[in-house]
Scaffold this motif. Structure first.
Motif, PDB file in Angstrom:
ATOM      1  N   MET A   1      52.158 116.584  16.812  1.00 31.44           N
ATOM      2  CA  MET A   1      52.492 116.454  18.158  1.00 31.44           C
ATOM      3  C   MET A   1      51.542 116.077  19.010  1.00 31.44           C
ATOM      4  N   LYS A   2      51.695 115.153  19.967  1.00 34.38           N
ATOM      5  CA  LYS A   2      50.670 114.473  20.965  1.00 34.38           C
ATOM      6  C   LYS A   2      50.269 115.531  21.519  1.00 34.38           C
ATOM      7  N   GLN A   3      48.783 115.737  21.816  1.00 32.92           N
ATOM      8  CA  GLN A   3      48.084 116.416  22.501  1.00 32.92           C
ATOM      9  C   GLN A   3      48.090 115.967  24.122  1.00 32.92           C
ATOM     10  N   LEU A   4      48.677 116.675  25.092  1.00 34.77           N
ATOM     11  CA  LEU A   4      48.717 116.392  26.464  1.00 34.77           C
ATOM     12  C   LEU A   4      47.455 116.714  26.980  1.00 34.77           C
ATOM     13  N   THR A   5      46.959 115.532  27.980  1.00 29.36           N
ATOM     14  CA  THR A   5      45.744 115.697  28.512  1.00 29.36           C
ATOM     15  C   THR A   5      45.722 115.718  30.193  1.00 29.36           C
ATOM     16  N   VAL A   6      44.548 115.899  30.783  1.00 32.04           N
ATOM     17  CA  VAL A   6      44.377 115.810  32.237  1.00 32.04           C
ATOM     18  C   VAL A   6      43.300 115.056  32.509  1.00 32.04           C
ATOM     19  N   SER A   7      43.125 114.357  33.779  1.00 34.27           N
ATOM     20  CA  SER A   7      41.986 113.391  34.051  1.00 34.27           C
ATOM     21  C   SER A   7      40.838 114.449  34.138  1.00 34.27           C
ATOM     22  N   ALA A   8      39.742 113.901  33.600  1.00 37.86           N
ATOM     23  CA  ALA A   8      38.450 114.757  33.564  1.00 37.86           C
ATOM     24  C   ALA A   8      37.805 114.658  35.163  1.00 37.86           C
ATOM     25  N   VAL A   9      38.610 114.208  36.026  1.00 37.26           N
ATOM     26  CA  VAL A   9      38.186 114.311  37.378  1.00 37.26           C
ATOM     27  C   VAL A   9      38.904 115.547  38.258  1.00 37.26           C
ATOM     28  N   ALA A  10      39.858 116.296  37.549  1.00 37.17           N
ATOM     29  CA  ALA A  10      40.238 117.376  38.219  1.00 37.17           C
ATOM     30  C   ALA A  10      39.187 118.553  38.248  1.00 37.17           C
ATOM     31  N   PRO A  11      38.664 118.947  36.971  1.00 35.79           N
ATOM     32  CA  PRO A  11      37.737 119.949  36.802  1.00 35.79           C
ATOM     33  C   PRO A  11      36.515 119.710  37.604  1.00 35.79           C
ATOM     34  N   ARG A  12      36.120 118.416  37.832  1.00 31.03           N
ATOM     35  CA  ARG A  12      34.709 118.193  38.688  1.00 31.03           C
ATOM     36  C   ARG A  12      35.071 118.464  39.788  1.00 31.03           C
ATOM     37  N   LEU A  13      36.124 117.998  40.439  1.00 37.35           N
ATOM     38  CA  LEU A  13      36.651 118.221  41.979  1.00 37.35           C
ATOM     39  C   LEU A  13      36.719 119.731  42.180  1.00 37.35           C
ATOM     40  N   ILE A  14      37.188 120.499  41.348  1.00 34.68           N
ATOM     41  CA  ILE A  14      37.398 121.805  41.593  1.00 34.68           C
ATOM     42  C   ILE A  14      35.876 122.575  41.573  1.00 34.68           C
ATOM     43  N   ALA A  15      35.056 122.255  40.719  1.00 30.37           N
ATOM     44  CA  ALA A  15      33.758 122.724  40.657  1.00 30.37           C
ATOM     45  C   ALA A  15      32.880 122.333  41.860  1.00 30.37           C
ATOM     46  N   GLU A  16      33.329 121.136  42.456  1.00 34.68           N
ATOM     47  CA  GLU A  16      32.438 120.639  43.587  1.00 34.68           C
ATOM     48  C   GLU A  16      33.001 121.738  44.733  1.00 34.68           C
ATOM     49  N   LEU A  17      34.423 122.042  44.916  1.00 32.55           N
ATOM     50  CA  LEU A  17      34.964 122.738  45.789  1.00 32.55           C
ATOM     51  C   LEU A  17      34.137 124.302  45.776  1.00 32.55           C
ATOM     52  N   LEU A  18      34.102 124.593  44.655  1.00 33.73           N
ATOM     53  CA  LEU A  18      33.574 125.985  44.501  1.00 33.73           C
ATOM     54  C   LEU A  18      32.484 125.900  44.960  1.00 33.73           C
ATOM     55  N   THR A  19      31.260 125.240  44.796  1.00 37.02           N
ATOM     56  CA  THR A  19      29.928 125.104  45.092  1.00 37.02           C
ATOM     57  C   THR A  19      29.332 123.795  45.191  1.00 37.02           C
ATOM     58  N   PRO A  20      28.376 123.392  46.101  1.00 38.23           N
ATOM     59  CA  PRO A  20      27.821 122.204  46.301  1.00 38.23           C
ATOM     60  C   PRO A  20      26.695 122.137  45.239  1.00 38.23           C
ATOM     61  N   ASP A  21      26.256 123.268  44.610  1.00 33.93           N
ATOM     62  CA  ASP A  21      24.984 123.342  43.671  1.00 33.93           C
ATOM     63  C   ASP A  21      25.569 122.855  42.222  1.00 33.93           C
ATOM     64  N   ARG A  22      24.806 121.944  41.883  1.00 30.39           N
ATOM     65  CA  ARG A  22      25.027 121.043  40.806  1.00 30.39           C
ATOM     66  C   ARG A  22      24.915 122.200  39.583  1.00 30.39           C
ATOM     67  N   ALA A  23      23.735 122.593  39.670  1.00 31.05           N
ATOM     68  CA  ALA A  23      23.387 123.658  38.515  1.00 31.05           C
ATOM     69  C   ALA A  23      24.500 124.489  38.303  1.00 31.05           C
ATOM     70  N   ALA A  24      24.883 125.082  39.420  1.00 31.48           N
ATOM     71  CA  ALA A  24      26.023 126.263  39.452  1.00 31.48           C
ATOM     72  C   ALA A  24      27.383 125.337  38.883  1.00 31.48           C
ATOM     73  N   GLN A  25      27.725 124.412  39.128  1.00 32.25           N
ATOM     74  CA  GLN A  25      28.747 123.344  38.744  1.00 32.25           C
ATOM     75  C   GLN A  25      28.567 123.410  37.162  1.00 32.25           C
ATOM     76  N   GLU A  26      27.556 122.992  36.823  1.00 31.52           N
ATOM     77  CA  GLU A  26      27.322 122.826  35.222  1.00 31.52           C
ATOM     78  C   GLU A  26      27.363 124.211  34.556  1.00 31.52           C
ATOM     79  N   GLU A  27      27.014 125.253  35.034  1.00 29.04           N
ATOM     80  CA  GLU A  27      27.011 126.457  34.551  1.00 29.04           C
ATOM     81  C   GLU A  27      28.632 126.729  34.201  1.00 29.04           C
ATOM     82  N   ILE A  28      29.436 126.479  35.239  1.00 32.79           N
ATOM     83  CA  ILE A  28      30.899 126.715  35.019  1.00 32.79           C
ATOM     84  C   ILE A  28      31.257 125.883  34.045  1.00 32.79           C
ATOM     85  N   TYR A  29      30.954 124.586  33.841  1.00 30.50           N
ATOM     86  CA  TYR A  29      31.421 123.782  32.608  1.00 30.50           C
ATOM     87  C   TYR A  29      30.987 124.378  31.285  1.00 30.50           C
ATOM     88  N   ARG A  30      29.750 124.906  31.218  1.00 26.53           N
ATOM     89  CA  ARG A  30      29.100 125.431  30.155  1.00 26.53           C
ATOM     90  C   ARG A  30      30.076 126.580  29.740  1.00 26.53           C
TER      91      ARG A  30
END
Length: 137
Positions: free
Chosen positions: A1-30
């Motif tokens: 079965m095909k794996q469904l995907t989402v644009s990678a822009v979506a999580p980046r924009l959510i993280a940016e809305l949560l915090t303007p701090d790049r290090a904090a965004q990267e912690e959420i990604y990690r």
């Protein structure tokens, strides 16, 4: 079965809305097991499962219980990638909604957007294909 995907822009924009701090965004990604470099590439995609994991962690990170509602105030055309710019070029609202329905898989393959006309009302129906996400291949 095909794996469904989402644009990678979506999580980046959510993280940016949560915090303007790049290090904090990267912690959420990690914490979500997402590579920050992947999310900086506008052409990248992530699996729906990865996006759901990210969304759960991001939601837990937000001190605001109404984060999703307030995020809509920060909505701008790049959120929907090329789809929103195509919508903006539409001559009518109906054409814009038809464009959204037609091209929504560019943003999120797990969502199905349809339009239904009843007399003088147009319904925009968004369905998440949960069955596809819940089935293990």
């Amino acid at each position: 079965m095909k794996q469904l995907t989402v644009s990678a822009v979506a999580p980046r924009l959510i993280a940016e809305l949560l915090t303007p701090d790049r290090a904090a965004q990267e912690e959420i990604y990690r914490r979500s097991d997402l590579d920050p470099a992947l999310l900086d590439n506008i052409d990248s995609r992530i699996s729906c499962e990865d996006f759901q994991r990210f969304a759960a962690i991001a939601t837990d990170t937000s001190p605001d219980p109404h984060f999703g509602l307030e995020a809509t105030a920060s909505f701008f055309p790049s959120v929907l990638d090329v789809v929103s710019f195509t919508m903006l070029a539409s001559a009518t609202l109906m054409q814009a909604l038809e464009t959204l329905a037609k091209y929504s898989p560019i943003i999120d393959e797990s969502a199905e957007i349809t339009l239904r006309r009843d007399a003088s009302v147009v319904w925009l129906i968004a369905k998440l294909r949960l069955g596809a996400l819940l089935q293990k291949s």
